[in-house]
Design a protein around this motif. Structure first.
Motif, PDB file in Angstrom:
ATOM      1  N   PHE A 243      37.685  72.023  39.099  1.00 42.25           N
ATOM      2  CA  PHE A 243      37.138  71.698  37.772  1.00 42.25           C
ATOM      3  C   PHE A 243      36.744  70.224  37.597  1.00 42.25           C
ATOM      4  N   LEU A 244      36.841  69.416  38.649  1.00 37.84           N
ATOM      5  CA  LEU A 244      36.474  68.010  38.508  1.00 37.84           C
ATOM      6  C   LEU A 244      34.982  67.863  38.189  1.00 37.84           C
ATOM      7  N   HIS A 245      34.159  68.695  38.791  1.00 37.12           N
ATOM      8  CA  HIS A 245      32.724  68.667  38.517  1.00 37.12           C
ATOM      9  C   HIS A 245      32.444  68.899  37.034  1.00 37.12           C
ATOM     10  N   PHE A 246      33.119  69.886  36.442  1.00 34.33           N
ATOM     11  CA  PHE A 246      32.901  70.172  35.024  1.00 34.33           C
ATOM     12  C   PHE A 246      33.350  68.999  34.149  1.00 34.33           C
ATOM     13  N   GLU A 247      34.479  68.406  34.494  1.00 30.78           N
ATOM     14  CA  GLU A 247      34.993  67.282  33.708  1.00 30.78           C
ATOM     15  C   GLU A 247      34.041  66.090  33.766  1.00 30.78           C
ATOM     16  N   VAL A 248      33.635  65.723  34.977  1.00 29.42           N
ATOM     17  CA  VAL A 248      32.820  64.528  35.154  1.00 29.42           C
ATOM     18  C   VAL A 248      31.399  64.722  34.612  1.00 29.42           C
ATOM     19  N   CYS A 249      30.812  65.883  34.846  1.00 29.97           N
ATOM     20  CA  CYS A 249      29.412  66.096  34.477  1.00 29.97           C
ATOM     21  C   CYS A 249      29.222  66.565  33.039  1.00 29.97           C
ATOM     22  N   TYR A 250      30.107  67.434  32.548  1.00 29.35           N
ATOM     23  CA  TYR A 250      29.861  68.106  31.271  1.00 29.35           C
ATOM     24  C   TYR A 250      30.771  67.627  30.149  1.00 29.35           C
ATOM     25  N   TYR A 251      32.086  67.690  30.344  1.00 30.89           N
ATOM     26  CA  TYR A 251      32.997  67.360  29.251  1.00 30.89           C
ATOM     27  C   TYR A 251      32.968  65.875  28.909  1.00 30.89           C
ATOM     28  N   GLN A 252      32.878  65.029  29.921  1.00 28.17           N
ATOM     29  CA  GLN A 252      32.793  63.594  29.638  1.00 28.17           C
ATOM     30  C   GLN A 252      31.473  63.248  28.943  1.00 28.17           C
ATOM     31  N   ALA A 253      30.402  63.925  29.319  1.00 27.25           N
ATOM     32  CA  ALA A 253      29.112  63.688  28.666  1.00 27.25           C
ATOM     33  C   ALA A 253      29.177  64.095  27.199  1.00 27.25           C
ATOM     34  N   ILE A 254      29.784  65.251  26.922  1.00 22.32           N
ATOM     35  CA  ILE A 254      29.936  65.701  25.540  1.00 22.32           C
ATOM     36  C   ILE A 254      30.768  64.701  24.744  1.00 22.32           C
ATOM     37  N   GLU A 255      31.863  64.280  25.341  1.00 24.73           N
ATOM     38  CA  GLU A 255      32.751  63.335  24.650  1.00 24.73           C
ATOM     39  C   GLU A 255      32.018  62.024  24.338  1.00 24.73           C
ATOM     40  N   HIS A 256      31.268  61.523  25.312  1.00 24.51           N
ATOM     41  CA  HIS A 256      30.520  60.288  25.099  1.00 24.51           C
ATOM     42  C   HIS A 256      29.485  60.476  23.994  1.00 24.51           C
ATOM     43  N   ALA A 257      28.804  61.604  23.994  1.00 28.90           N
ATOM     44  CA  ALA A 257      27.793  61.856  22.966  1.00 28.90           C
ATOM     45  C   ALA A 257      28.412  61.901  21.575  1.00 28.90           C
ATOM     46  N   ILE A 258      29.569  62.532  21.454  1.00 29.87           N
ATOM     47  CA  ILE A 258      30.231  62.613  20.148  1.00 29.87           C
ATOM     48  C   ILE A 258      30.636  61.224  19.665  1.00 29.87           C
ATOM     49  N   VAL A 259      31.276  60.455  20.531  1.00 31.24           N
ATOM     50  CA  VAL A 259      31.747  59.123  20.155  1.00 31.24           C
ATOM     51  C   VAL A 259      30.582  58.226  19.737  1.00 31.24           C
ATOM     52  N   ASN A 260      29.443  58.373  20.417  1.00 31.80           N
ATOM     53  CA  ASN A 260      28.303  57.493  20.164  1.00 31.80           C
ATOM     54  C   ASN A 260      27.232  58.143  19.294  1.00 31.80           C
ATOM     55  N   GLN A 261      27.561  59.274  18.694  1.00 29.45           N
ATOM     56  CA  GLN A 261      26.696  59.971  17.757  1.00 29.45           C
ATOM     57  C   GLN A 261      25.322  60.295  18.340  1.00 29.45           C
ATOM     58  N   LEU A 262      25.305  60.643  19.619  1.00 28.20           N
ATOM     59  CA  LEU A 262      24.081  61.156  20.231  1.00 28.20           C
ATOM     60  C   LEU A 262      23.949  62.636  19.882  1.00 28.20           C
ATOM     61  N   GLN A 263      22.726  63.100  19.748  1.00 29.27           N
ATOM     62  CA  GLN A 263      22.505  64.444  19.223  1.00 29.27           C
ATOM     63  C   GLN A 263      22.431  65.530  20.292  1.00 29.27           C
ATOM     64  N   VAL A 264      22.061  65.139  21.506  1.00 35.33           N
ATOM     65  CA  VAL A 264      21.826  66.136  22.566  1.00 35.33           C
ATOM     66  C   VAL A 264      22.333  65.587  23.887  1.00 35.33           C
ATOM     67  N   VAL A 265      22.875  66.471  24.719  1.00 33.14           N
ATOM     68  CA  VAL A 265      23.119  66.164  26.127  1.00 33.14           C
ATOM     69  C   VAL A 265      22.242  67.101  26.947  1.00 33.14           C
ATOM     70  N   GLU A 266      21.339  66.528  27.711  1.00 29.85           N
ATOM     71  CA  GLU A 266      20.516  67.304  28.635  1.00 29.85           C
ATOM     72  C   GLU A 266      21.141  67.172  30.015  1.00 29.85           C
ATOM     73  N   ALA A 267      21.594  68.290  30.553  1.00 23.61           N
ATOM     74  CA  ALA A 267      22.336  68.245  31.816  1.00 23.61           C
ATOM     75  C   ALA A 267      21.469  68.609  33.014  1.00 23.61           C
ATOM     76  N   GLY A 268      20.168  68.366  32.918  1.00 24.82           N
ATOM     77  CA  GLY A 268      19.303  68.618  34.062  1.00 24.82           C
ATOM     78  C   GLY A 268      18.862  70.059  34.159  1.00 24.82           C
ATOM     79  N   ALA A 269      18.253  70.385  35.283  1.00 29.01           N
ATOM     80  CA  ALA A 269      17.647  71.700  35.468  1.00 29.01           C
ATOM     81  C   ALA A 269      18.686  72.738  35.889  1.00 29.01           C
ATOM     82  N   GLN A 270      18.420  73.978  35.489  1.00 32.32           N
ATOM     83  CA  GLN A 270      19.145  75.161  35.969  1.00 32.32           C
ATOM     84  C   GLN A 270      20.632  75.135  35.607  1.00 32.32           C
TER      85      GLN A 270
END
Length: 331
Positions: A243-270
């Protein structure tokens, strides 16, 4: 491709690239190239109007504020096709354009193509726990378990930006990039110098999520900050943990977006696996000018079926999102 007014002032632009391959585009036309060449045609060179090497939606027909903006976009579309013919290229591909641009291009004879990406959208969450509260109980528990297990082996996570992006950090991340790229893509195309250059010029717009274990960097993912979007891009690791991939790529991105009030996380293709992590299906758009009439008919017929498949797939994927079907809990 430039449109000028009567006073020779530039009022419209469409950057395009003459290419002899289809790598790095994420709107896959390798099958088209093979079919055309098997039929005796020459697919390359082709023209590509895009942001090179990244699957990010944005304007491709660049027009300033003008009462004639629609007409200028139409002229860019016409000019693109004319220049494609003049250069002897097989086609012009305007990829990851906006839906409105696609409509303009289709009116000028281009073929419409759609695909699906997975984006996380910030619904005004105040914290990661708020986001989890919007999920079904089972999915909420799954994500909490995955985050705990990702750090179970003494792993710590660090979000680095600005002055934190030292050459030592880039050395470590480049090793991750090369390892994953060599196994997954076959030919990593970014150089070590590239990372130094973006560190010098874009450091405040980069969020590098790095994982460390026993004093050693072991994994990381790079993100770029837009106006209100976090763009997740390359991931790599030299140690592999559940699950390290999910934490580093997805959950941390979501957390950063929430803290910094970003509206969208685009996680690339596919990546349908992103659905279970709170990323939903989003339609992407492209438009294609095919010069050979016979080849154009064949591609047009294929795209009718492909667009129907993409639309149906999008409807089906919505059923697999982790969000609650009823009211969001308030606790």
């Amino acid at each position: 491709i430039i449109v000028e007014d009567a006073e020779k002032q530039i009022v419209g632009l469409m950057p395009a690239y003459l290419k002899n391959h289809s790598r790095g585009e994420y709107v896959f036309d390798h099958g088209w190239a093979e079919a055309y060449e098997n039929a005796g045609g020459r697919y390359y060179p082709k023209l590509q109007a895009c942001v090179p090497f990244t699957p990010a939606t944005g304007p491709r027909l660049l027009v300033g504020a003008s009462p004639h903006a629609g007409a200028i976009r139409a002229l860019l579309a016409q000019g693109g096709r004319a220049i494609t013919e003049r250069l002897g290229a097989s086609s012009l591909h305007v990829t990851f354009c906006t839906a409105e641009e696609q409509a303009t291009l289709v009116e000028e004879g281009y073929l419409a193509r759609t695909d699906t990406q997975f984006h996380w959208k910030n619904e005004g969450y105040g914290s990661f726990e708020d986001f989890l509260g919007a999920l079904s109980s089972r999915k909420r528990k799954t994500i909490r378990r995955e985050r705990e297990e990702a750090l179970a082996n003494g792993i710590t996570i660090h979000r680095l930006s600005g002055a934190d992006l030292t050459e030592e950090i880039w050395d470590a991340f480049f090793a991750f990039y090369i390892d994953t790229g060599s196994r997954k893509w076959g030919r990593p195309y970014l150089t070590r110098k590239f990372f130094s250059l973006i560190g010098q010029t874009l450091s405040d717009q980069i969020v590098l999520v790095m994982a460390k274990r026993e004093g050693r960097w072991i994994a990381g993912a790079i993100n770029f900050v837009g106006e209100d979007v976090l763009y997740g891009r390359h991931w790599g690791a030299v140690e592999h943990h559940p699950f390290l991939h999910f934490e580093v790529c997805y959950y941390q991105a979501i957390e950063h977006a929430i803290v910094n009030q970003l509206q969208v996380v685009e996680a690339g293709a596919q990546g349908e696996h992103k659905l279970a992590r709170g990323y939903g299906p989003v339609t992407t758009y492209s438009a294609h000018a095919i010069i050979d009439p016979g080849f154009r008919r064949a591609v047009a017929d294929y795209l009718v079926r492909e667009r129907a498949h993409v639309a149906e797939l999008g409807r089906e994927l919505l059923a697999f999102t982790p969000f609650r079907r009823g009211p969001v809990p308030t606790e």
